[in-house]
Design a protein around this motif. Structure first.
Motif, PDB file in Angstrom:
ATOM      1  N   GLU A  36       0.829  -1.197   0.000  1.00 12.46           N
ATOM      2  CA  GLU A  36       0.000   0.000   0.000  1.00 12.46           C
ATOM      3  C   GLU A  36       0.870   1.256   0.000  1.00 12.46           C
ATOM      4  N   CYS A  74      -2.687   0.210  -3.959  1.00 17.12           N
ATOM      5  CA  CYS A  74      -2.200  -1.092  -3.512  1.00 17.12           C
ATOM      6  C   CYS A  74      -1.687  -1.834  -4.733  1.00 17.12           C
ATOM      7  N   CYS A 122      -4.733  -3.316   2.449  1.00 22.15           N
ATOM      8  CA  CYS A 122      -5.220  -3.929   1.227  1.00 22.15           C
ATOM      9  C   CYS A 122      -5.266  -5.441   1.428  1.00 22.15           C
TER      10      CYS A 122
END
Length: 121
Positions: free
Chosen positions: A6, A22, A96
């Motif tokens: 990320e 991400c 993420c």
């Protein structure tokens, strides 16, 4: 090796915007749904939003609906979270995640380490 990385976090004033990214490695992106979660200090991890492999199915938490937008660029193996009208209560580490199949609010197999978002009042 599967990796989710990320980026894009930071400090922003209330009412401002940020866009998180991400980047996913390898085959994890093909056919996988991607999601964003967040975790604030002392609180449980919270689902934010998720998107299917083809982008046709997108779901959001009620707390961010209308303010946050999730999208993906499969050519770049990247998923995004555009965050507008940020509030101090949005302050958290944003993570993420990825899983095969349809997007959902639970049970993701792969996770990134997160990026800090801080919203000042």
């Amino acid at each position: 090796q599967v990796q989710l990385v990320e980026s894009g976090g930071g400090l922003v004033q209330a009412g401002g915007s940020l866009r998180l990214s991400c980047a996913a490695s390898g085959r994890i992106f093909v056919g996988y749904s991607m999601a964003w979660f967040r975790q604030a200090p002392g609180r449980e991890r919270e689902f934010v939003g998720a998107i299917s492999w083809n982008g046709k199915m997108i779901i959001y938490a009620d707390s961010v609906k209308g303010r946050f937008t999730i999208s993906r660029d499969n050519a770049k193996n990247t998923v995004y979270l555009q965050m507008n009208s940020l509030k101090p209560e949005d302050t958290a580490v944003y993570l993420c995640a990825a899983r095969e199949g349809l997007p959902g609010r639970l049970y993701y197999d792969y996770w990134g380490r997160g990026t800090q978002v801080t919203v000042s009042s």
